[in-house]
Design an enzyme around this catalytic site. Structure first.
Site, PDB file in Angstrom:
ATOM      1  N   ASP A 121       1.030  -1.062  -0.296  1.00  0.00           N
ATOM      2  CA  ASP A 121       0.007   0.165  -0.343  1.00  0.00           C
ATOM      3  C   ASP A 121       0.300   1.105  -0.137  1.00  0.00           C
ATOM      4  O   ASP A 121       1.852   1.136   0.566  1.00  0.00           O
ATOM      5  CB  ASP A 121      -0.109   0.532   1.439  1.00  0.00           C
ATOM      6  CG  ASP A 121      -2.292   0.960   1.051  1.00  0.00           C
ATOM      7  OD1 ASP A 121      -2.400   1.176  -0.217  1.00  0.00           O
ATOM      8  OD2 ASP A 121      -3.365   0.142   1.985  1.00  0.00           O
ATOM      9  N   ASP A 175     -10.333   1.846  -3.385  1.00  0.00           N
ATOM     10  CA  ASP A 175     -11.227   2.064  -2.194  1.00  0.00           C
ATOM     11  C   ASP A 175     -12.990   2.074  -1.886  1.00  0.00           C
ATOM     12  O   ASP A 175     -13.787   1.593  -1.193  1.00  0.00           O
ATOM     13  CB  ASP A 175     -10.737   2.676  -1.279  1.00  0.00           C
ATOM     14  CG  ASP A 175      -9.234   2.183  -0.472  1.00  0.00           C
ATOM     15  OD1 ASP A 175      -8.724   1.200  -0.669  1.00  0.00           O
ATOM     16  OD2 ASP A 175      -8.625   3.464   0.528  1.00  0.00           O
TER      17      ASP A 175
HETATM   18  C1  GLA Z   1      -6.220   1.978   1.900  1.00  0.00           C
HETATM   19  C2  GLA Z   1      -6.477   0.620   1.180  1.00  0.00           C
HETATM   20  C3  GLA Z   1      -7.177   0.037   2.299  1.00  0.00           C
HETATM   21  C4  GLA Z   1      -6.755  -0.212   3.099  1.00  0.00           C
HETATM   22  C5  GLA Z   1      -6.175   0.594   4.090  1.00  0.00           C
HETATM   23  C6  GLA Z   1      -5.547   0.094   5.868  1.00  0.00           C
HETATM   24  O1  GLA Z   1      -6.870   2.733   2.199  1.00  0.00           O
HETATM   25  O2  GLA Z   1      -6.675   0.751   0.033  1.00  0.00           O
HETATM   26  O3  GLA Z   1      -7.490  -0.946   1.212  1.00  0.00           O
HETATM   27  O4  GLA Z   1      -5.529  -1.375   3.086  1.00  0.00           O
HETATM   28  O5  GLA Z   1      -5.176   1.239   3.072  1.00  0.00           O
HETATM   29  O6  GLA Z   1      -5.111   0.627   6.435  1.00  0.00           O
END
Ligand code: GLA
Length: 723
Positions: free
Chosen positions: A475, A545
């Site tokens: 990420d 997301d």
């Molecule tokens: C990002 C990712 C999510 C999750 C969060 C965790 O927003 O896109 O899928 O993993 O971080 O903090």
């Protein structure tokens, strides 16, 4: 496939496409033609000047002017007033070099681009590469232009190398990967715009006079503009018209411009964003641009997408997972956020293994003392107090339940509240003495520094060596500000953004080749770095997301222009949806999420038997069909941006199997009957459609009648096979 040089014209062609570069008498490289296949010997240099105020590039041929000629890699300040492809300044401040053809070579296959991701060939027969060297002897400048032409695909890969052949330093202030000049005409373009949780939306525009385009200044390709452009003849649609797709294999600051000048010709460029960019080149040093992938289609968007999908799935993605179907996963993020214990995770895992899930992914919050997003990034050791066990023990528990185990990391980040920051306060990107701007309460590590890269490679290697981790979610949850690196002298600070990306690529290359069996999924707050550069290292990318089924119709439709379904991470989450509050049925959520690397992201232990059984059926269906989803030709049938429903389909290469998806975005009363006209089938073959036998041509011209009662999220999946 061939690349020929005849009468001073390089002709790169295959059966369907031609790209012609002419070396003029004055040794300029002219971008003479790009489009459907033609014969190079028939075309001539356009030389009529439409009016006054042109500068001559040849005193003996006053009508020969770079102000109007189509050029391959245009210089600045040397009589072309349109956007230059590159800009340099020498140590005396001179900045008007002019490139002239010097030499060329032809090589079989496709040379690697050192330190940068790129499309590759598996055998030299697949492609041929032309390398043209152009130079300005006065400035001691040499530019090598690379063109790889593929035999079986309408693809040309371009990039450039800029070399300082002189004795003194020079500054490179701009170096585009591609520059194309199209003749006067009426054009349109599409780019994929968006924001966090709203990525890759289609934005279609008429090309108009002046400069238009899009860019990223975020230090990442970004949620707001994907590094991809479709430039096409006005009126082009899915099936008709000339389209030029340009995709930049780069994860950092990019810029795409479309410039229509006074005489209606259009210059299109793509490359690193010149914003805050400069690169010092000392004697003998070379700067290499990222690769731009050009796809030409003579018959609309669908054919362009098929070419990108095939190329990216098989000649950009790498590794053992490239050709494999992806495991169905359960991710705990939307199910628990930071609030989990070992027992809670195991309860979810128990339910997951019962319904046929194959991989458990533990998301954010397992390390340091992280119980919210304010701390611990950089402290990559397990929080045993919270988890009640080590990562290796948790992985074992998952394996006992028949599940693979995967883990979330955000390796490029550092929290102010972390041991790492207390130990190395200077490792984050910031201007010394100035308070940096936080994003999601965190800072970014300075990947231009070797010791930082080594630290990241070190902790990942340790963790992956010490537990049975078969999947990694990588990420990156903020963009770069306060750009400055303590490791760079003042006249190299303009290299920062690019060096950050080079540092990232070096880490990814090392870690992914050290752990070739691990499935890596890229992520940046969803689709903040959904770009081909990342796909070279990680064959799938969390698309957004936003897990709402309706929102995903847009995101997946836009993304499908360039990215194959195999690369698109897509999950079923809980309702009301956490991003938009919408309640959609499990059927709708499953139908939409099955179009990629499929998974679930909710607390399965809270669900009743009925829902778990429905999920079990979804998983069974996906397992039966995922090969087709991943490898089939993808056709967009109904556009959610312009209609109240969406539909798409996959057709196997031999046209014997197809899978059609139809989803109502917004229902409306007193509705028309929908005749869903399919695509890509064999016209004369007979197909079984839910027990009814119909020919391909009936299905494609008359269509399948969707006559059921409609409601928001109403959906159908139609499986078709040849009899
Ligand atoms: C990002 C990712 C999510 C999750 C969060 C965790 O927003 O896109 O899928 O993993 O971080 O903090």
């Amino acid at each position: 496939m061939a690349i020929e040089l005849k009468d001073n014209k390089f002709h790169m062609f295959n059966d369907e496409m031609s790209y012609i570069i002419e070396i003029s008498r004055q040794k300029d490289l002219l971008n003479s033609y790009y489009g459907a296949r033609i014969d190079a010997e028939d075309i001539e240099i356009q030389s009529n000047l439409p009016g006054a105020f042109f500068c001559h590039a040849d005193d003996n041929a006053p009508s020969y002017s770079l102000s109007v000629l189509a050029q391959e890699y245009p210089s600045a300040g040397a009589s072309d007033f349109r956007s230059p492809a590159y800009e340099i300044t020498n140590d005396k401040g001179m900045h008007t070099p002019e490139l002239k053809y010097k030499s060329h070579e032809l090589v079989k296959g496709k040379p690697k681009i050192s330190g940068l991701p790129a499309v590759y060939t598996e055998s030299d027969d697949e492609a041929e590469t032309l390398i043209i060297t152009a130079a300005d002897e006065f400035y001691g400048l040499e530019v090598r232009l690379f063109y790889t032409v593929f035999e079986k695909l309408n693809v040309i890969c371009r990039h450039a190398e800029v070399k300082n052949c002189g004795k003194s330093d020079m500054m490179l202030n701009n170096a585009q990967s591609v520059s194309l000049d199209f003749p006067a005409g009426e054009y349109e373009y599409i780019h994929l715009e968006g924001a966090w949780v709203r990525e890759k939306h289609i934005d279609r525009n008429n090309v108009h006079k002046g400069i238009q385009g899009f860019e990223s200044r975020r230090g990442a390709s970004g949620h707001t503009e994907n590094p991809f452009l479709m430039f096409f003849d006005k009126g082009t649609n899915e099936d008709y018209g000339n389209v030029y797709g340009i995709s930049l294999v780069y994860s950092g600051n990019h810029r795409f411009i479309i410039e229509q000048e006074a005489y209606e010709t259009v210059r299109v460029q793509a490359g690193i964003n010149p914003f805050e960019f400069s690169f010092k080149l000392s004697e003998g040093e070379v700067f290499t641009t990222p690769e731009a992938v050009l796809v030409y289609s003579d018959s609309g968007f669908a054919k362009m997408s098929h070419t990108f999908h095939k190329l990216y799935r098989t000649r950009l993605c790498r590794g053992v997972w490239r050709d494999k179907v992806r495991p169905i996963l359960i991710n705990n993020w939307e199910g628990t956020y930071f609030d989990f214990t070992k027992d809670k995770l195991l309860n979810i895992a128990d339910a997951a293994s019962q319904i046929g899930v194959e991989l458990f992914v533990l998301d954010d919050g397992w390390f340091g003392h992280r119980n919210d997003d304010c701390s611990s990034l950089g402290d990559w050791y397990v929080n045993e107090k919270k988890l009640g066990c080590t990562i290796a023990e948790l992985a074992e528990e998952m394996n006992k339940r028949g599940l693979k185990f995967g883990l979330w990391f955000e390796p490029e980040m550092i929290s102010e509240d972390s041991d790492l920051h207390r130990e190395h306060p200077d490792w984050s990107i910031s201007v010394p003495g100035v308070k940096p701007h936080l994003g999601r309460h965190q800072l970014i590590l300075d990947l231009t520094r070797k010791e930082v890269r080594e630290y990241i490679i070190g902790f990942l290697t340790d963790i992956l060596n010490n537990a049975n981790i078969e999947y990694v979610k990588w990420d990156m949850n903020r963009n770069i500000t306060d750009v400055y690196s303590a490791s760079l002298p003042f006249n190299r600070q303009g290299e920062f953004y690019h060096r950050y990306i080079l540092g990232l690529y070096e880490i990814l290359e090392t870690v992914t080749s050290r752990f070739p069996n691990v499935l890596f999924e890229g992520c940046s707050g969803g689709g903040g770095r959904n770009d081909p550069g990342m796909l070279y290292y990680m064959p799938q990318n969390w698309a957004s997301d936003d897990t709402d089924a309706t929102e995903r119709l847009y995101i997946q439709y836009g993304g499908s222009m360039v990215y194959p379904a195999s690369t698109v991470g897509s999950h079923v989450s809980a309702v009301p949806n956490h991003q938009v509050g919408r309640i959609s049925s499990l059927k709708t959520r499953g139908t939409v999420a099955m179009n990629g690397a499929f998974g679930y992201e909710l607390d399965l232990s809270l669900l009743g038997e009925e829902e778990l059984n429905e999920m079990k059926e979804q998983i069974k269906f996906y397992k039966e069909n995922r090969e087709l989803v991943i490898t089939g030709d993808y056709y967009r049938l109904l556009n959610p941006f312009t209609s109240r429903h969406s539909a798409w389909m996959y057709v196997s290469e031999n046209k014997k199997e197809a899978l059609v998806y139809y989803v109502v975005k917004t229902a409306r009363p007193s509705n028309e009957t929908v005749y869903l006209q399919l695509k890509g089938l064999n016209p004369t073959a007979k197909y079984n459609v839910d027990g009814k036998i119909m020919t391909g041509r009936t299905l494609m011209n008359h269509g399948v009648i969707i006559d059921d009662t409609e409601y928001d999220g109403y959906c159908r999946i139609i499986r078709i096979h040849n009899i």
